[in-house]
Motif scaffolding. Structure first.
Motif, mmCIF file in Angstrom:
data_model
loop_
_atom_site.group_PDB
_atom_site.id
_atom_site.type_symbol
_atom_site.label_atom_id
_atom_site.label_comp_id
_atom_site.label_asym_id
_atom_site.label_seq_id
_atom_site.Cartn_x
_atom_site.Cartn_y
_atom_site.Cartn_z
ATOM 1 N N SER A 279 -5.600 1.604 -8.407
ATOM 2 C CA SER A 279 -4.450 2.349 -8.677
ATOM 3 C C SER A 279 -3.212 2.143 -7.527
ATOM 4 C CB SER A 279 -5.085 3.936 -8.794
ATOM 5 O OG SER A 279 -5.545 3.858 -10.018
ATOM 6 N N MET A 280 -2.570 1.060 -7.724
ATOM 7 C CA MET A 280 -1.769 0.735 -6.938
ATOM 8 C C MET A 280 -0.343 1.842 -6.402
ATOM 9 S SD MET A 280 -2.957 -1.902 -5.254
ATOM 10 C CE MET A 280 -4.255 -2.707 -5.585
ATOM 11 N N ALA A 281 -0.061 2.128 -7.568
ATOM 12 C CA ALA A 281 1.136 3.113 -7.712
ATOM 13 C C ALA A 281 0.836 4.361 -7.032
ATOM 14 C CB ALA A 281 1.932 3.361 -8.990
ATOM 15 N N LEU A 282 -0.392 5.115 -7.340
ATOM 16 C CA LEU A 282 -0.721 6.335 -6.830
ATOM 17 C C LEU A 282 -1.146 5.930 -5.233
ATOM 18 C CD1 LEU A 282 -3.061 7.527 -9.468
ATOM 19 C CD2 LEU A 282 -0.951 7.954 -9.318
ATOM 20 N N ALA A 283 -1.878 4.931 -4.923
ATOM 21 C CA ALA A 283 -2.196 4.734 -3.564
ATOM 22 C C ALA A 283 -1.053 4.577 -2.831
ATOM 23 C CB ALA A 283 -2.977 3.348 -3.412
ATOM 24 N N ALA A 284 0.093 3.910 -3.397
ATOM 25 C CA ALA A 284 1.555 3.725 -2.529
ATOM 26 C C ALA A 284 1.983 5.025 -2.290
ATOM 27 C CB ALA A 284 2.185 2.942 -3.427
ATOM 28 N N ASP A 285 1.942 5.971 -3.255
ATOM 29 C CA ASP A 285 2.482 7.500 -3.093
ATOM 30 C C ASP A 285 1.840 8.054 -2.035
ATOM 31 O OD1 ASP A 285 4.239 9.570 -4.489
ATOM 32 O OD2 ASP A 285 2.308 10.602 -4.122
ATOM 33 N N ALA A 286 0.400 8.142 -1.832
ATOM 34 C CA ALA A 286 -0.366 8.780 -0.823
ATOM 35 C C ALA A 286 -0.023 8.102 0.385
ATOM 36 C CB ALA A 286 -1.817 8.610 -0.921
ATOM 37 N N TYR A 287 0.118 6.712 0.585
ATOM 38 C CA TYR A 287 0.580 6.119 1.655
ATOM 39 C C TYR A 287 2.041 6.585 2.254
ATOM 40 C CZ TYR A 287 -3.287 2.969 1.345
ATOM 41 O OH TYR A 287 -4.476 2.286 1.475
ATOM 42 N N ARG A 288 2.909 6.666 1.460
ATOM 43 C CA ARG A 288 4.069 7.287 1.551
ATOM 44 C C ARG A 288 4.043 8.879 2.252
ATOM 45 N NH1 ARG A 288 5.545 4.945 -3.537
ATOM 46 N NH2 ARG A 288 6.551 2.982 -3.315
ATOM 47 N N SER A 289 3.075 9.402 1.550
ATOM 48 C CA SER A 289 3.122 11.037 1.989
ATOM 49 C C SER A 289 2.605 10.798 3.583
ATOM 50 C CB SER A 289 2.078 11.439 1.417
ATOM 51 O OG SER A 289 2.357 12.020 -0.105
#
Length: 413
Positions: A116-126
């Motif tokens: 889930s690249m989009a969800l992972a990216a959001d967590a990294y952005r957090s």
């Protein structure tokens, strides 16, 4: 507190809301997104409002825990999110230092376990948004690195370039040579994905030289592996094989090693060196650290059997994949390769049925491009098969084939 500049976003955690808008209510995807969204939003509120947010009797905590416990007991994300909540509740005041590494671990599960690249990216952005570049520097820089990877995977190349550039500046200020080189690799990978082979190779060469000079073997291997990919994509097959083998010999990280072996096998197969490709795939099949590269290797062994016209290998490779779970891309590739094999081995009815199933799955998941690639490969067959260990020792790839033959024998013993 010094915080890095994060990407602008109209709504925090937008990718999670997008999944919830499209996934059927009560589905595994919806439950995964709900648990993650509530946990990440609770962290945001905790930072703003303080420890009262995570008091045991708080409505926020109860709703988050309920969503997490709705995940299957064996789901790794469940334990990861529980650890985040438990850590916040153990603290008497807001302290992100012990929390952010746990958010990073959660993001990695989204990326590597679920894809889930989009969800992972959001967590990294957090992490990037909340972290302090002094106290949380390492986890922030590592989040930039993984975020850039996720952005490249979804084709957001401008964003990936911006992320890698930001990481390079932060790592440079902190005189962190390893992370500076990895950030530069991210910049070069964007050039590679845009088809600027000369610029990409020049950047990877500079990174490899810097890494070698400072005895950073892992970064040298990563840059050399990327040079191999550039060479393969630009049509320099011999250079690609030699560079990939060099990277393999210098790779100690098992996940990276699996990737290099898989790419090396593909390069050998494309050039008609089917026996050497089979050796590389056998090594990967027996030594892969996770199931996905092992299954992918077995799918590619089917492809080797098709290209070499080996019916016995074709049947045994397919038998090894019976009942295997695999990503949808691998499933479509297996159907297409098996269909091609049945055509070659004189079973057109079986081939037609598998082609139809591959087309159905590709259409359902928006992966029609995979079948286009298979049709192109059939229209442009690989070079005639060559021996695994070339009889002409002047062949530049002779040492590669010989090395793989010895490695395959050793792991099979």
């Amino acid at each position: 507190m010094s915080r890095p500049k994060a990407h602008p976003q109209t709504l925090k955690h937008l990718p999670f809301f997008e999944v919830l808008a499209s996934a059927p209510e009560g589905s595994a995807e919806a439950k995964l997104a709900t648990a993650g969204l509530l946990a990440l939003r609770m962290i945001d509120h905790w930072v703003l409002a303080g420890p009262a947010i995570v008091e045991p009797e708080s409505v926020s905590v109860r709703s988050v825990r309920q969503a997490i416990m709705a995940l299957p007991p064996k789901e790794p994300v469940r334990e990861s999110l529980l650890t985040i909540v438990n850590t916040m509740q153990m603290l008497r005041h807001v302290d992100l230092v012990p929390v952010l590494p746990r958010v990073f671990a959660y993001a990695q599960l989204l990326e590597r376990h679920h894809g889930s690249m989009a969800l992972a990216a959001d967590a990294y952005r957090s992490i990037i948004r909340l972290g302090d570049v002094e106290h949380d520097a390492e986890v922030v820089m590592d989040s930039y690195y993984r975020l850039a990877f996720c952005e490249r995977k979804v084709g957001a190349l401008d964003e990936a370039l911006e992320t890698s550039t930001a990481m390079a500046k932060l790592a440079g200020r902190r005189k962190d040579r390893v992370r500076t080189l990895r950030a530069k690799m991210g910049v070069a990978q964007v050039a590679m994905m845009r088809g600027d082979w000369a610029a990409a190779d020049s950047q990877f060469v500079a990174i490899a030289k810097d890494a070698q000079h400072h005895e950073l073997t892992r970064e040298y291997a990563m840059a050399t592996h990327n040079r191999a990919v550039v060479a393969a994509r630009s049509g320099n097959s011999t250079d690609a094989i030699l560079l990939a083998h060099d990277a393999l010999q210098n790779t100690s990280d098992p996940i990276e090693r699996d990737r290099v072996l898989g790419d090396l096998a593909a390069m050998l197969l494309i050039t008609g060196r089917v026996d050497a490709a089979l050796d590389a795939l056998r090594i990967l099949e027996l030594t892969a650290v996770s199931e996905e590269p092992r299954v992918t290797a077995r799918v590619n062994i089917v492809a080797v059997a098709v290209r070499s016209g080996d019916r016995a290998l074709f049947d045994s490779a397919r038998a090894n994949l019976r009942d295997s779970e695999m990503p949808i891309e691998a499933r479509i590739n297996l159907l297409a390769e098996t269909a091609r094999g049945f055509e070659i081995f004189g079973e057109p009815a079986a081939a037609r049925a598998l082609k139809s199933e591959a087309e159905r799955l590709a259409g359902m998941h928006g992966l029609e491009q995979l079948l286009v690639q298979h049709h192109t490969a059939q229209a442009n067959p690989p070079a005639p098969p060559r021996s695994s260990v070339a009889t002409d020792e002047q062949d530049p790839t002779y040492p590669v084939a010989s090395s793989l033959r010895m490695m395959a024998a050793a792991v099979a013993a």
